[in-house]
Design a protein around this motif. Structure first.
Motif, short mmCIF file in Angstrom:
data_model
loop_
_atom_site.label_atom_id
_atom_site.label_comp_id
_atom_site.label_asym_id
_atom_site.label_seq_id
_atom_site.Cartn_x
_atom_site.Cartn_y
_atom_site.Cartn_z
N GLN A 148 0.82 -1.22 0.00
CA GLN A 148 0.00 0.00 0.00
C GLN A 148 0.85 1.27 0.00
OE1 GLN A 148 -3.47 -0.18 -0.06
NE2 GLN A 148 -3.05 -2.37 -0.36
N ALA A 156 -10.06 7.97 -0.85
CA ALA A 156 -10.68 6.67 -1.08
C ALA A 156 -9.63 5.59 -1.33
CB ALA A 156 -11.64 6.75 -2.26
N GLU A 157 -8.50 5.96 -1.90
CA GLU A 157 -7.47 4.97 -2.20
C GLU A 157 -6.83 4.38 -0.94
OE1 GLU A 157 -3.38 6.92 -3.23
OE2 GLU A 157 -4.93 8.24 -4.04
N ALA A 159 -8.51 3.16 1.61
CA ALA A 159 -9.46 2.30 2.32
C ALA A 159 -8.86 0.94 2.68
CB ALA A 159 -10.73 2.12 1.49
N GLU A 160 -8.13 0.33 1.76
CA GLU A 160 -7.56 -0.99 2.02
C GLU A 160 -6.48 -0.92 3.11
OE1 GLU A 160 -6.63 -5.11 1.81
OE2 GLU A 160 -8.41 -3.88 1.45
N TYR A 162 -6.38 1.23 5.55
CA TYR A 162 -7.08 1.38 6.83
C TYR A 162 -7.66 0.05 7.30
CZ TYR A 162 -6.95 6.37 7.90
OH TYR A 162 -6.54 7.62 8.29
N ARG A 163 -8.16 -0.75 6.36
CA ARG A 163 -8.71 -2.05 6.73
C ARG A 163 -7.61 -2.95 7.32
NH1 ARG A 163 -8.93 -7.06 5.45
NH2 ARG A 163 -7.48 -6.80 3.70
#
Length: 331
Positions: A148, A156-157, A159-160, A162-163
C-alpha cells in the motif's frame, strides 16, 4: 529553559495530567488509567512515562514558549484550561508534509527497548509539524502494508490500508519536535467506543482545514503548539462531570502558571474583574473590551463564583458579561 523543564517535571509526576501530540484533526493522547501502574523517569530536557496502554516522551529543545490558557464551556458554571508548548513555525517543522503511506524502517527511538526492532510506517497526513505513524513487528502486516506504499490514507485509495491497520492492530506513534506519544491500546472499530487510557483520533475533515490548533486556543504570534498538557481541572472530573468539591490546590497551581507564563493582556483583564468585584465597583462597559478580554473576564468571574457561591458582587458582574443562559451543573 530551566523554568519550563521544572514545570514539565511537576506535571509528568502528576498522574492526573494528560498529554497530547497533535494538530487540528489528528491527535494522540496519553492518559493514565486510575489503578494502572506506570513508570516515570525525568531527564534534563523532560522525561518519559511508560504505562500499560501507551507511553510518552517529552524532550524539550530550541526556543520553547510555554503558553497556558483558559477558555469557556457552554455550561455557565465551568471553564477549561490547558498548556501548550510552542515553537516558532520554522523550528516546529519536522519535514513531514508529504501525503501517502511510507515505510521508515525500525523504530530506533521507541520508548521501550523491546519495540525498537519493530517497523514504522508514516501515515502521510501531510502536516509538517506532526509525524503520525504506526509500528508493527507482525511479518504478515508488514508485507501487506508494503503493498500500500504511496497510497493517500485521507482519500478513497487508502481504504484498504485502513482495513489492514484496523485488522492488524499496530501501535500508533505520533511525534513532534518536542514530544512523542505511543499508543499500545487497540484501535476501536469505527462504531466502537474508545477505551480509557492512551488513544488516537484522525479526523480527515478537520485535517483538511490545514490548521495547527483550535481557534479557541491562543498561541504566541509566529509560533505553533507542538506538545500540550492538561493539568487537572479544579471543578471538573476527567469525564467532564462536576467534581464533588472545588479543588483549590489545583486552582492555585494553574493560577501560578498563568501569573508566570500567561498572556499579559488577558491576565490584566482578569485582574480588572477580580479587583472590581472585591471593591464593589460596577462592571465596565463591555464594548470597551476586546472579545478575548471579555472571554478572560468571564472565566475569572466563573472562578470567583466557584470560590464564593452566591456572592452578590460576582453575580452582578456575571449578569453584565455572561450572554448565554445558565445551565445547571451535572449532579
Amino acid at each position: 529553559m530551566k523554568d519550563i523543564v521544572e514545570v514539565v517535571h511537576r506535571y509528568l509526576r502528576d498522574s492526573d495530567t494528560s498529554w497530547t501530540v497533535a494538530v487540528f484533526g489528528a491527535i494522540a493522547e496519553y492518559h493514565t488509567v486510575q489503578g494502572q501502574p506506570q513508570e516515570v523517569r525525568l531527564s534534563a530536557d523532560g522525561g518519559t512515562i511508560v504505562g500499560v496502554g501507551g507511553a510518552l516522551r517529552v524532550a524539550l529543545s530550541g526556543p520553547v514558549r510555554l503558553a497556558p490558557y483558559e477558555f469557556l464551556t457552554k455550561r455557565r458554571d465551568f471553564w477549561l484550561h490547558g498548556v501548550n508548548l510552542c515553537l516558532p513555525e520554522d523550528v516546529a517543522d519536522i519535514g513531514c508534509g508529504k501525503f501517502g503511506l511510507a515505510e521508515l524502517g525500525p523504530d530506533e527511538k521507541a520508548i521501550r527497548q523491546d519495540d525498537r526492532s519493530a517497523i514504522l510506517f508514516d501515515l502521510g497526513l501531510g502536516r509538517p509539524t506532526l509525524q503520525a505513524m504506526i509500528r508493527t513487528a507482525d511479518p504478515a502486516l508488514i508485507k501487506a502494508l508494503r503493498g500500500q506504499i504511496g497510497r493517500n490514507l485521507l482519500g478513497a485509495e487508502g481504504a484498504e490500508a485502513y482495513r489492514l491497520i484496523l485488522a492488524g492492530q499496530p501501535h500508533r506513534v505520533f511525534q513532534s519536535r518536542l514530544g512523542r506519544v505511543e499508543v499500545y491500546n487497540p484501535i476501536p472499530a469505527p462504531d466502537g467506543r474508545t477505551a480509557p487510557g492512551p488513544h488516537t483520533h484522525i479526523l480527515p475533515d478537520l485535517l483538511a482545514s490545514g490548521r495547527t490548533h483550535s481557534a479557541n486556543v491562543p498561541v504566541p504570534p509566529g509560533h505553533v503548539p507542538v506538545l500540550h498538557f492538561c493539568p487537572p481541572n479544579p471543578i471538573l472530573q476527567r469525564d467532564g462531570e462536576a467534581a464533588p468539591t472545588l479543588d483549590r490546590n489545583h486552582m492555585a497551581a494553574f493560577d501560578a502558571l498563568l501569573d508566570r507564563f500567561g498572556e499579559a493582556e488577558l491576565e490584566a483583564a482578569k485582574r480588572l474583574a477580580r479587583d472590581g468585584v472585591r471593591a464593589g465597583s460596577p462592571p465596565p462597559d463591555t464594548t470597551d473590551l476586546s472579545r478575548r478580554e471579555r472571554t478572560a473576564i468571564r472565566v475569572a468571574l466563573r472562578k470567583l463564583a466557584a470560590c464564593s457561591p452566591g456572592d452578590a458582587a460576582v453575580a452582578h458582574w456575571q449578569e453584565a458579561f455572561e450572554t448565554q443562559p445558565a445551565i445547571p451543573p451535572v449532579a
